[in-house]
Design an enzyme around this catalytic site. Structure first.
Site, PDB file in Angstrom:
ATOM      1  N   TYR A  18       0.831  -1.250   0.082  1.00  0.00           N
ATOM      2  CA  TYR A  18      -0.123  -0.049   0.070  1.00  0.00           C
ATOM      3  C   TYR A  18       0.981   1.197  -0.166  1.00  0.00           C
ATOM      4  O   TYR A  18       0.682   2.211   0.840  1.00  0.00           O
ATOM      5  CB  TYR A  18      -0.953   0.011   1.121  1.00  0.00           C
ATOM      6  CG  TYR A  18      -1.717  -1.176   1.341  1.00  0.00           C
ATOM      7  CD1 TYR A  18      -2.698  -1.670   0.516  1.00  0.00           C
ATOM      8  CD2 TYR A  18      -1.186  -2.289   2.390  1.00  0.00           C
ATOM      9  CE1 TYR A  18      -3.419  -2.791   0.672  1.00  0.00           C
ATOM     10  CE2 TYR A  18      -2.038  -3.377   2.577  1.00  0.00           C
ATOM     11  CZ  TYR A  18      -3.041  -3.686   1.828  1.00  0.00           C
ATOM     12  OH  TYR A  18      -3.695  -4.806   1.842  1.00  0.00           O
ATOM     13  N   TYR A 146     -12.952  -7.043   6.096  1.00  0.00           N
ATOM     14  CA  TYR A 146     -11.619  -7.338   5.077  1.00  0.00           C
ATOM     15  C   TYR A 146     -11.300  -8.638   4.856  1.00  0.00           C
ATOM     16  O   TYR A 146     -11.411  -9.526   5.837  1.00  0.00           O
ATOM     17  CB  TYR A 146     -10.512  -6.442   5.779  1.00  0.00           C
ATOM     18  CG  TYR A 146      -9.324  -6.748   5.059  1.00  0.00           C
ATOM     19  CD1 TYR A 146      -8.804  -5.668   3.934  1.00  0.00           C
ATOM     20  CD2 TYR A 146      -8.329  -7.644   5.308  1.00  0.00           C
ATOM     21  CE1 TYR A 146      -7.886  -6.074   3.082  1.00  0.00           C
ATOM     22  CE2 TYR A 146      -7.210  -8.002   4.441  1.00  0.00           C
ATOM     23  CZ  TYR A 146      -7.122  -7.077   3.342  1.00  0.00           C
ATOM     24  OH  TYR A 146      -5.784  -7.424   2.511  1.00  0.00           O
ATOM     25  N   ASP A 247     -14.602 -16.171   7.870  1.00  0.00           N
ATOM     26  CA  ASP A 247     -13.037 -15.817   7.576  1.00  0.00           C
ATOM     27  C   ASP A 247     -12.404 -15.462   8.805  1.00  0.00           C
ATOM     28  O   ASP A 247     -12.286 -14.484   9.633  1.00  0.00           O
ATOM     29  CB  ASP A 247     -12.850 -14.635   6.847  1.00  0.00           C
ATOM     30  CG  ASP A 247     -11.416 -14.365   6.229  1.00  0.00           C
ATOM     31  OD1 ASP A 247     -10.577 -15.065   7.065  1.00  0.00           O
ATOM     32  OD2 ASP A 247     -11.375 -13.404   5.395  1.00  0.00           O
ATOM     33  N   LYS A 276      -2.615 -16.485   8.214  1.00  0.00           N
ATOM     34  CA  LYS A 276      -1.857 -15.743   9.233  1.00  0.00           C
ATOM     35  C   LYS A 276      -1.002 -16.323  10.187  1.00  0.00           C
ATOM     36  O   LYS A 276       0.189 -16.815  10.121  1.00  0.00           O
ATOM     37  CB  LYS A 276      -2.630 -14.381   9.750  1.00  0.00           C
ATOM     38  CG  LYS A 276      -3.092 -13.468   8.799  1.00  0.00           C
ATOM     39  CD  LYS A 276      -3.337 -12.053   9.745  1.00  0.00           C
ATOM     40  CE  LYS A 276      -3.402 -10.822   8.447  1.00  0.00           C
ATOM     41  NZ  LYS A 276      -4.420 -10.660   7.856  1.00  0.00           N
TER      42      LYS A 276
HETATM   43  C1  LIG Z   1      -4.979 -10.866   6.146  1.00  0.00           C
HETATM   44  C2  LIG Z   1      -6.267 -11.081   6.166  1.00  0.00           C
HETATM   45  C3  LIG Z   1      -6.669 -11.764   4.666  1.00  0.00           C
HETATM   46  C4  LIG Z   1      -5.715 -11.743   3.429  1.00  0.00           C
HETATM   47  O1  LIG Z   1      -4.432 -12.581   3.882  1.00  0.00           O
HETATM   48  P1  LIG Z   1      -3.358 -12.548   2.985  1.00  0.00           P
HETATM   49  O2  LIG Z   1      -2.326 -13.564   3.458  1.00  0.00           O
HETATM   50  O3  LIG Z   1      -2.811 -11.138   3.122  1.00  0.00           O
HETATM   51  O4  LIG Z   1      -3.465 -12.607   1.626  1.00  0.00           O
HETATM   52  C5  LIG Z   1      -7.820 -12.206   4.578  1.00  0.00           C
HETATM   53  N1  LIG Z   1      -9.000 -12.094   5.388  1.00  0.00           N
HETATM   54  C6  LIG Z   1      -8.764 -11.714   6.626  1.00  0.00           C
HETATM   55  C7  LIG Z   1      -9.927 -11.726   7.815  1.00  0.00           C
HETATM   56  C8  LIG Z   1      -7.389 -11.045   7.004  1.00  0.00           C
HETATM   57  O5  LIG Z   1      -6.938 -10.592   8.295  1.00  0.00           O
END
Ligand SMILES: *Cc1c(COP(=O)(O)O)cnc(C)c1O
Length: 435
Positions: A18, A146, A247, A276
Protein backbone atom coordinates in the site's frame (compact mmCIF):
# COMPACT_ATOMS: atom_id res chain seq x y z
CA UNK A 1 24.90 -5.28 2.99
CA UNK A 2 25.59 -1.79 4.28
CA UNK A 3 22.59 0.12 5.59
CA UNK A 4 22.91 2.99 3.12
CA UNK A 5 23.15 0.57 0.18
CA UNK A 6 20.11 -1.32 1.43
CA UNK A 7 18.06 1.87 1.74
CA UNK A 8 19.22 3.10 -1.65
CA UNK A 9 18.12 -0.15 -3.34
CA UNK A 10 14.84 0.00 -1.49
CA UNK A 11 14.18 3.57 -2.59
CA UNK A 12 15.11 2.81 -6.18
CA UNK A 13 13.61 -0.62 -6.85
CA UNK A 14 11.31 -1.94 -4.13
CA UNK A 15 7.59 -1.50 -3.76
CA UNK A 16 6.13 -1.77 -0.25
CA UNK A 17 2.57 -2.71 0.74
CA UNK A 18 0.00 0.00 0.00
CA UNK A 19 2.79 2.42 -0.82
CA UNK A 20 3.76 5.00 -3.37
CA UNK A 21 7.07 4.78 -5.17
CA UNK A 22 7.14 8.56 -5.28
CA UNK A 23 7.95 10.19 -1.90
CA UNK A 24 7.52 6.87 -0.12
CA UNK A 25 7.15 6.67 3.64
CA UNK A 26 10.41 5.90 5.40
CA UNK A 27 11.27 2.24 5.95
CA UNK A 28 13.32 0.87 8.83
CA UNK A 29 16.01 -1.69 7.98
CA UNK A 30 15.83 -4.80 10.16
CA UNK A 31 18.84 -7.05 10.68
CA UNK A 32 17.33 -9.79 12.78
CA UNK A 33 14.46 -10.54 15.08
CA UNK A 34 14.37 -12.51 18.31
CA UNK A 35 11.43 -13.23 20.60
CA UNK A 36 9.40 -10.01 20.67
CA UNK A 37 12.24 -7.78 19.48
CA UNK A 38 13.11 -6.42 16.07
CA UNK A 39 16.74 -5.37 15.78
CA UNK A 40 17.44 -2.58 13.32
CA UNK A 41 20.71 -2.41 11.37
CA UNK A 42 21.87 0.46 13.58
CA UNK A 43 21.49 -1.82 16.61
CA UNK A 44 18.30 -0.28 17.98
CA UNK A 45 15.84 -2.80 19.44
CA UNK A 46 12.12 -2.38 19.01
CA UNK A 47 9.46 -4.26 20.99
CA UNK A 48 7.07 -5.66 18.42
CA UNK A 49 3.42 -4.76 18.97
CA UNK A 50 2.26 -6.02 15.56
CA UNK A 51 3.43 -9.66 15.45
CA UNK A 52 4.23 -8.85 11.82
CA UNK A 53 0.62 -8.34 10.83
CA UNK A 54 -0.67 -10.66 13.55
CA UNK A 55 1.01 -13.88 12.49
CA UNK A 56 4.17 -14.26 14.63
CA UNK A 57 2.34 -15.64 17.66
CA UNK A 58 5.33 -17.47 19.20
CA UNK A 59 7.84 -14.67 18.62
CA UNK A 60 10.73 -14.58 16.17
CA UNK A 61 13.47 -17.14 15.80
CA UNK A 62 11.77 -19.76 17.94
CA UNK A 63 13.94 -22.82 18.57
CA UNK A 64 11.10 -25.33 18.08
CA UNK A 65 9.94 -23.78 14.82
CA UNK A 66 13.53 -23.47 13.62
CA UNK A 67 14.09 -27.15 14.46
CA UNK A 68 10.94 -28.17 12.59
CA UNK A 69 12.10 -26.24 9.52
CA UNK A 70 15.59 -27.71 9.66
CA UNK A 71 14.30 -31.26 10.12
CA UNK A 72 11.89 -30.90 7.21
CA UNK A 73 14.66 -29.52 4.97
CA UNK A 74 16.51 -32.84 5.41
CA UNK A 75 13.59 -34.60 3.71
CA UNK A 76 12.16 -32.15 1.20
CA UNK A 77 11.41 -28.45 1.00
CA UNK A 78 8.73 -28.92 -1.60
CA UNK A 79 6.99 -31.42 -3.82
CA UNK A 80 3.86 -30.90 -5.87
CA UNK A 81 0.55 -31.87 -4.23
CA UNK A 82 -0.99 -33.06 -7.48
CA UNK A 83 -0.90 -36.87 -7.29
CA UNK A 84 1.46 -36.89 -4.29
CA UNK A 85 0.84 -36.78 -0.55
CA UNK A 86 3.10 -36.57 2.47
CA UNK A 87 3.27 -36.64 6.26
CA UNK A 88 3.66 -32.87 6.87
CA UNK A 89 0.45 -32.08 4.97
CA UNK A 90 -1.50 -34.98 6.49
CA UNK A 91 -0.27 -33.96 9.94
CA UNK A 92 -1.67 -30.52 9.24
CA UNK A 93 -5.06 -31.57 7.86
CA UNK A 94 -5.49 -33.93 10.80
CA UNK A 95 -4.73 -31.15 13.29
CA UNK A 96 -7.00 -28.63 11.56
CA UNK A 97 -9.93 -31.04 11.37
CA UNK A 98 -9.48 -31.98 15.03
CA UNK A 99 -9.29 -28.37 16.25
CA UNK A 100 -12.00 -26.68 14.17
CA UNK A 101 -15.76 -27.16 14.74
CA UNK A 102 -16.93 -30.70 14.04
CA UNK A 103 -18.56 -30.66 10.60
CA UNK A 104 -15.46 -29.14 8.96
CA UNK A 105 -13.81 -32.27 7.59
CA UNK A 106 -12.15 -31.31 4.32
CA UNK A 107 -9.09 -29.13 4.05
CA UNK A 108 -7.91 -27.35 0.93
CA UNK A 109 -4.40 -26.02 1.54
CA UNK A 110 -3.14 -22.94 -0.27
CA UNK A 111 -0.52 -20.28 -0.03
CA UNK A 112 -2.02 -17.06 1.32
CA UNK A 113 -5.05 -15.64 3.03
CA UNK A 114 -6.48 -13.92 -0.02
CA UNK A 115 -6.17 -17.14 -2.01
CA UNK A 116 -7.89 -19.09 0.79
CA UNK A 117 -10.76 -16.59 0.50
CA UNK A 118 -10.90 -16.95 -3.29
CA UNK A 119 -11.08 -20.71 -2.79
CA UNK A 120 -13.87 -20.34 -0.21
CA UNK A 121 -15.93 -18.18 -2.58
CA UNK A 122 -15.33 -20.54 -5.45
CA UNK A 123 -16.34 -23.55 -3.32
CA UNK A 124 -19.61 -21.84 -2.42
CA UNK A 125 -20.36 -21.06 -6.07
CA UNK A 126 -19.48 -24.56 -7.26
CA UNK A 127 -21.62 -26.03 -4.48
CA UNK A 128 -24.77 -24.22 -5.65
CA UNK A 129 -23.99 -24.94 -9.28
CA UNK A 130 -23.82 -28.64 -8.40
CA UNK A 131 -27.15 -28.31 -6.57
CA UNK A 132 -28.73 -27.08 -9.80
CA UNK A 133 -29.09 -23.46 -8.69
CA UNK A 134 -26.47 -21.70 -10.82
CA UNK A 135 -27.98 -18.28 -10.10
CA UNK A 136 -26.54 -18.38 -6.60
CA UNK A 137 -23.26 -16.64 -7.41
CA UNK A 138 -23.33 -13.48 -5.30
CA UNK A 139 -22.10 -12.86 -1.77
CA UNK A 140 -23.42 -10.93 1.19
CA UNK A 141 -20.69 -9.37 3.30
CA UNK A 142 -20.45 -6.93 6.21
CA UNK A 143 -19.48 -3.32 5.93
CA UNK A 144 -16.11 -2.69 7.60
CA UNK A 145 -15.04 -6.19 6.62
CA UNK A 146 -11.69 -7.14 5.13
CA UNK A 147 -11.02 -10.36 3.23
CA UNK A 148 -7.92 -9.74 1.13
CA UNK A 149 -6.60 -7.95 -1.91
CA UNK A 150 -7.24 -10.30 -4.84
CA UNK A 151 -10.20 -9.53 -7.08
CA UNK A 152 -13.05 -11.59 -5.69
CA UNK A 153 -11.74 -11.06 -2.14
CA UNK A 154 -11.71 -7.30 -2.81
CA UNK A 155 -15.32 -7.45 -3.93
CA UNK A 156 -16.42 -8.56 -0.44
CA UNK A 157 -14.29 -5.99 1.45
CA UNK A 158 -15.94 -2.83 2.79
CA UNK A 159 -17.21 -0.95 -0.25
CA UNK A 160 -16.09 2.45 1.08
CA UNK A 161 -12.69 1.79 2.67
CA UNK A 162 -11.97 -1.10 0.30
CA UNK A 163 -10.87 -0.66 -3.28
CA UNK A 164 -14.25 -0.81 -4.97
CA UNK A 165 -14.16 2.61 -6.55
CA UNK A 166 -10.74 2.07 -8.05
CA UNK A 167 -11.71 -1.20 -9.73
CA UNK A 168 -15.44 -0.68 -9.98
CA UNK A 169 -15.77 -1.82 -13.58
CA UNK A 170 -13.97 -5.07 -12.90
CA UNK A 171 -15.35 -6.14 -9.53
CA UNK A 172 -18.38 -8.37 -9.10
CA UNK A 173 -21.19 -6.46 -7.39
CA UNK A 174 -21.86 -7.90 -3.96
CA UNK A 175 -24.35 -7.07 -1.22
CA UNK A 176 -23.45 -5.48 2.10
CA UNK A 177 -25.14 -5.49 5.48
CA UNK A 178 -24.24 -2.72 7.93
CA UNK A 179 -21.36 -3.50 10.28
CA UNK A 180 -22.77 -5.22 13.38
CA UNK A 181 -23.77 -2.70 16.05
CA UNK A 182 -24.01 -4.76 19.27
CA UNK A 183 -20.71 -4.91 21.12
CA UNK A 184 -18.92 -8.07 22.21
CA UNK A 185 -20.51 -8.02 25.67
CA UNK A 186 -24.01 -7.35 24.40
CA UNK A 187 -26.85 -9.45 23.07
CA UNK A 188 -28.36 -8.87 19.66
CA UNK A 189 -31.92 -7.68 19.22
CA UNK A 190 -34.21 -8.37 16.26
CA UNK A 191 -33.68 -4.77 15.20
CA UNK A 192 -29.91 -5.19 15.20
CA UNK A 193 -30.10 -8.09 12.77
CA UNK A 194 -33.00 -6.68 10.70
CA UNK A 195 -30.85 -5.37 7.81
CA UNK A 196 -29.11 -8.69 7.44
CA UNK A 197 -32.43 -10.49 7.53
CA UNK A 198 -33.99 -8.20 4.92
CA UNK A 199 -31.05 -8.59 2.57
CA UNK A 200 -31.23 -12.37 2.87
CA UNK A 201 -34.98 -12.32 2.42
CA UNK A 202 -34.76 -10.23 -0.72
CA UNK A 203 -31.73 -11.80 -2.36
CA UNK A 204 -31.25 -15.37 -1.09
CA UNK A 205 -32.02 -16.83 -4.50
CA UNK A 206 -28.90 -15.16 -5.91
CA UNK A 207 -26.74 -15.62 -2.84
CA UNK A 208 -24.09 -18.33 -2.61
CA UNK A 209 -22.92 -17.36 0.86
CA UNK A 210 -22.62 -14.82 3.61
CA UNK A 211 -18.94 -14.10 4.27
CA UNK A 212 -17.79 -12.45 7.48
CA UNK A 213 -14.98 -12.24 9.97
CA UNK A 214 -16.41 -13.81 13.14
CA UNK A 215 -16.45 -11.57 16.26
CA UNK A 216 -13.51 -9.36 15.25
CA UNK A 217 -13.52 -7.27 12.09
CA UNK A 218 -9.78 -6.81 11.56
CA UNK A 219 -8.15 -4.68 8.89
CA UNK A 220 -11.48 -3.03 7.97
CA UNK A 221 -11.91 -1.37 11.34
CA UNK A 222 -10.70 -3.43 14.34
CA UNK A 223 -14.23 -3.78 15.67
CA UNK A 224 -15.55 -6.45 18.06
CA UNK A 225 -19.15 -7.60 17.92
CA UNK A 226 -21.69 -9.70 19.76
CA UNK A 227 -21.46 -13.51 19.56
CA UNK A 228 -25.27 -13.48 19.49
CA UNK A 229 -25.15 -11.54 16.21
CA UNK A 230 -23.10 -14.39 14.78
CA UNK A 231 -25.49 -17.00 16.15
CA UNK A 232 -28.35 -15.19 14.47
CA UNK A 233 -26.53 -14.95 11.15
CA UNK A 234 -25.92 -18.71 11.30
CA UNK A 235 -29.64 -19.33 11.87
CA UNK A 236 -30.61 -16.95 9.05
CA UNK A 237 -28.20 -18.65 6.64
CA UNK A 238 -29.81 -22.00 7.43
CA UNK A 239 -33.29 -20.57 7.04
CA UNK A 240 -32.58 -18.95 3.67
CA UNK A 241 -30.36 -21.75 2.31
CA UNK A 242 -27.24 -19.66 2.02
CA UNK A 243 -23.80 -20.94 3.06
CA UNK A 244 -21.83 -19.23 5.82
CA UNK A 245 -18.13 -18.53 5.27
CA UNK A 246 -16.19 -17.61 8.43
CA UNK A 247 -12.95 -15.86 7.57
CA UNK A 248 -10.77 -16.71 10.60
CA UNK A 249 -7.53 -15.63 8.93
CA UNK A 250 -6.99 -12.91 11.56
CA UNK A 251 -8.82 -14.52 14.49
CA UNK A 252 -7.69 -18.15 14.22
CA UNK A 253 -5.26 -19.77 16.69
CA UNK A 254 -6.23 -18.06 19.90
CA UNK A 255 -6.01 -14.33 19.20
CA UNK A 256 -9.50 -13.54 20.55
CA UNK A 257 -9.25 -15.78 23.63
CA UNK A 258 -10.79 -18.81 21.89
CA UNK A 259 -8.90 -21.03 19.51
CA UNK A 260 -11.30 -19.90 16.77
CA UNK A 261 -13.60 -16.90 17.10
CA UNK A 262 -16.65 -18.92 16.00
CA UNK A 263 -16.39 -20.68 19.37
CA UNK A 264 -17.51 -17.51 21.16
CA UNK A 265 -20.90 -18.10 19.53
CA UNK A 266 -20.77 -21.89 19.50
CA UNK A 267 -21.46 -21.94 15.79
CA UNK A 268 -19.86 -23.74 12.92
CA UNK A 269 -19.57 -22.26 9.42
CA UNK A 270 -19.95 -24.22 6.19
CA UNK A 271 -16.57 -22.95 5.07
CA UNK A 272 -13.72 -21.54 7.16
CA UNK A 273 -10.55 -19.79 6.03
CA UNK A 274 -7.28 -19.82 8.00
CA UNK A 275 -3.97 -18.10 7.37
CA UNK A 276 -1.79 -15.54 9.15
CA UNK A 277 -0.81 -17.36 12.40
CA UNK A 278 -1.04 -20.81 10.78
CA UNK A 279 2.76 -21.19 10.50
CA UNK A 280 3.54 -18.96 13.47
CA UNK A 281 4.57 -16.34 10.92
CA UNK A 282 7.38 -18.41 9.39
CA UNK A 283 6.07 -19.02 5.89
CA UNK A 284 3.08 -18.07 3.84
CA UNK A 285 0.42 -20.74 4.07
CA UNK A 286 -3.35 -20.89 4.33
CA UNK A 287 -6.25 -23.33 4.45
CA UNK A 288 -9.90 -23.43 3.47
CA UNK A 289 -11.96 -25.97 5.38
CA UNK A 290 -15.41 -27.20 4.52
CA UNK A 291 -17.94 -29.88 5.37
CA UNK A 292 -18.21 -33.28 3.74
CA UNK A 293 -21.62 -32.15 2.43
CA UNK A 294 -20.17 -29.22 0.49
CA UNK A 295 -17.22 -31.24 -0.78
CA UNK A 296 -19.34 -34.21 -1.79
CA UNK A 297 -21.95 -32.06 -3.51
CA UNK A 298 -19.23 -30.39 -5.59
CA UNK A 299 -17.96 -33.85 -6.53
CA UNK A 300 -21.44 -35.03 -7.50
CA UNK A 301 -21.92 -32.80 -10.54
CA UNK A 302 -20.09 -31.53 -13.59
CA UNK A 303 -17.12 -31.19 -13.85
CA UNK A 304 -16.90 -33.51 -10.83
CA UNK A 305 -13.83 -31.82 -9.42
CA UNK A 306 -13.09 -28.62 -7.54
CA UNK A 307 -11.36 -26.29 -9.97
CA UNK A 308 -8.38 -25.00 -8.04
CA UNK A 309 -4.76 -26.05 -7.52
CA UNK A 310 -2.03 -23.62 -6.54
CA UNK A 311 1.56 -24.60 -7.37
CA UNK A 312 2.67 -24.43 -3.76
CA UNK A 313 -0.37 -25.98 -2.10
CA UNK A 314 0.57 -28.29 0.75
CA UNK A 315 4.18 -27.10 0.71
CA UNK A 316 5.92 -29.58 3.06
CA UNK A 317 8.17 -27.00 4.69
CA UNK A 318 5.24 -24.72 5.50
CA UNK A 319 3.14 -27.66 6.72
CA UNK A 320 5.92 -28.97 8.99
CA UNK A 321 6.31 -25.55 10.57
CA UNK A 322 2.53 -25.15 10.89
CA UNK A 323 2.38 -28.49 12.72
CA UNK A 324 5.12 -27.40 15.12
CA UNK A 325 3.43 -24.03 15.63
CA UNK A 326 0.06 -25.61 16.44
CA UNK A 327 1.71 -28.10 18.84
CA UNK A 328 3.61 -25.28 20.52
CA UNK A 329 0.37 -23.37 21.01
CA UNK A 330 -1.52 -26.38 22.37
CA UNK A 331 1.35 -27.42 24.64
CA UNK A 332 1.18 -24.02 26.30
CA UNK A 333 -1.57 -22.81 28.61
CA UNK A 334 -2.54 -20.52 25.78
CA UNK A 335 -5.99 -19.53 27.08
CA UNK A 336 -4.57 -18.34 30.39
CA UNK A 337 -1.80 -16.57 28.50
CA UNK A 338 -4.25 -14.69 26.27
CA UNK A 339 -6.16 -13.77 29.42
CA UNK A 340 -2.92 -12.40 30.88
CA UNK A 341 -2.32 -10.29 27.76
CA UNK A 342 -5.94 -9.09 27.76
CA UNK A 343 -5.61 -8.00 31.40
CA UNK A 344 -2.33 -6.21 30.62
CA UNK A 345 -3.81 -4.45 27.59
CA UNK A 346 -6.90 -3.36 29.55
CA UNK A 347 -4.82 -1.90 32.34
CA UNK A 348 -2.16 -0.41 30.08
CA UNK A 349 -4.47 1.21 27.52
CA UNK A 350 -7.21 2.43 29.91
CA UNK A 351 -5.47 5.79 30.53
CA UNK A 352 -5.64 6.49 26.76
CA UNK A 353 -9.40 7.03 27.27
CA UNK A 354 -8.62 10.35 28.97
CA UNK A 355 -6.56 11.71 26.07
CA UNK A 356 -7.93 14.33 23.75
CA UNK A 357 -8.41 13.02 20.22
CA UNK A 358 -9.21 9.48 21.40
CA UNK A 359 -12.66 8.23 20.37
CA UNK A 360 -12.61 4.76 21.95
CA UNK A 361 -10.36 2.19 23.62
CA UNK A 362 -11.30 -1.47 23.28
CA UNK A 363 -9.64 -4.76 24.14
CA UNK A 364 -10.48 -8.36 23.35
CA UNK A 365 -8.06 -11.23 23.88
CA UNK A 366 -4.62 -10.23 22.63
CA UNK A 367 -6.01 -7.27 20.65
CA UNK A 368 -5.88 -3.73 22.03
CA UNK A 369 -7.29 -0.87 19.96
CA UNK A 370 -7.21 2.89 20.43
CA UNK A 371 -9.52 4.48 17.91
CA UNK A 372 -8.74 8.14 17.27
CA UNK A 373 -11.21 10.81 16.17
CA UNK A 374 -9.03 11.71 13.20
CA UNK A 375 -6.74 9.63 10.98
CA UNK A 376 -3.14 9.71 12.20
CA UNK A 377 -0.26 10.62 9.90
CA UNK A 378 1.54 7.30 9.78
CA UNK A 379 4.93 8.61 8.71
CA UNK A 380 5.11 10.92 11.73
CA UNK A 381 3.56 8.73 14.35
CA UNK A 382 5.70 5.77 13.30
CA UNK A 383 8.81 7.87 13.92
CA UNK A 384 7.62 8.69 17.44
CA UNK A 385 6.93 5.04 18.21
CA UNK A 386 10.37 4.00 16.97
CA UNK A 387 11.92 6.70 19.15
CA UNK A 388 10.09 5.07 22.09
CA UNK A 389 11.57 1.67 21.19
CA UNK A 390 8.39 0.06 19.93
CA UNK A 391 7.07 -1.16 16.59
CA UNK A 392 3.45 -0.08 16.20
CA UNK A 393 1.98 0.59 12.78
CA UNK A 394 -1.42 2.30 12.84
CA UNK A 395 -3.80 2.61 9.93
CA UNK A 396 -6.37 5.35 9.46
CA UNK A 397 -7.83 6.24 12.84
CA UNK A 398 -6.72 2.97 14.42
CA UNK A 399 -3.68 2.61 16.63
CA UNK A 400 -3.59 -0.93 17.90
CA UNK A 401 -1.53 -3.68 19.51
CA UNK A 402 -1.56 -7.33 18.46
CA UNK A 403 1.64 -8.57 20.07
CA UNK A 404 3.19 -12.04 19.87
CA UNK A 405 1.68 -14.29 22.55
CA UNK A 406 5.13 -14.65 24.19
CA UNK A 407 5.18 -10.96 25.10
CA UNK A 408 6.26 -10.48 28.73
CA UNK A 409 4.34 -8.29 31.16
CA UNK A 410 7.22 -5.80 31.16
CA UNK A 411 7.28 -5.62 27.35
CA UNK A 412 3.52 -5.18 27.27
CA UNK A 413 3.77 -2.34 29.78
CA UNK A 414 6.43 -0.72 27.61
CA UNK A 415 4.16 -1.00 24.53
CA UNK A 416 1.18 0.50 26.37
CA UNK A 417 3.27 3.28 27.91
CA UNK A 418 4.59 4.17 24.45
CA UNK A 419 1.02 4.29 23.12
CA UNK A 420 0.01 6.58 25.95
CA UNK A 421 2.94 8.93 25.62
CA UNK A 422 2.87 9.17 21.81
CA UNK A 423 -0.91 9.58 21.64
CA UNK A 424 -0.78 12.14 24.44
CA UNK A 425 1.66 14.27 22.42
CA UNK A 426 -0.37 13.58 19.29
CA UNK A 427 -3.69 14.59 20.86
CA UNK A 428 -2.34 17.90 22.06
CA UNK A 429 -0.76 18.66 18.69
CA UNK A 430 -2.04 16.37 15.93
CA UNK A 431 -0.25 18.21 13.12
CA UNK A 432 2.38 16.26 11.21
CA UNK A 433 4.96 18.68 12.64
CA UNK A 434 4.56 17.37 16.21
CA UNK A 435 8.01 17.12 17.79
C1 LIG B 1 -5.02 -10.70 6.29
C2 LIG B 1 -6.37 -11.16 5.98
C3 LIG B 1 -6.70 -11.70 4.72
C4 LIG B 1 -5.72 -11.76 3.58
O1 LIG B 1 -4.62 -12.57 3.86
P1 LIG B 1 -3.26 -12.41 2.99
O2 LIG B 1 -2.39 -13.52 3.49
O3 LIG B 1 -2.73 -11.05 3.30
O4 LIG B 1 -3.64 -12.56 1.56
C5 LIG B 1 -8.00 -12.15 4.53
N1 LIG B 1 -8.91 -12.10 5.51
C6 LIG B 1 -8.63 -11.59 6.73
C7 LIG B 1 -9.69 -11.58 7.77
C8 LIG B 1 -7.36 -11.09 7.00
O5 LIG B 1 -7.09 -10.57 8.20
Amino acid sequence: MQEDRLLELDARHAWHPYSATRHPDPVYPVRRAQGCRLELTDGRQLIDGMASWWCVIHGYNHPRLNAAAQAQLQDMAHVMFGGLTHAPAMGLVERLVRLTPAPLQRVFLSDSGSVAVEIALKMAMQYWQARGTPDKVRFLALRRGYHGDTFHAMSVCDPVTGMHRLFSGALPQQLFAPAPTPGFDQGCTEAQIADMQQLLDAHHQQLAAVILEPIVQGAGGMRFYSPEYLTRVRALCDHYQVLLIADEIATGFGRTGRLFACEHAGISPDIMTLGKALTGGYLTSAATLTTETVADTIASAEPGVFMHGPTFMGNPLACAIANASIDLLLDSDWAANIQRIETGLRAGLAPCRELSGVAEVRVLGAIGVVEMEQPVAMREIQRHFVAQGVWIRPFGRLVYLMPPFVITDAELEHLCAAMLSVLHAWGSNPSPAVA
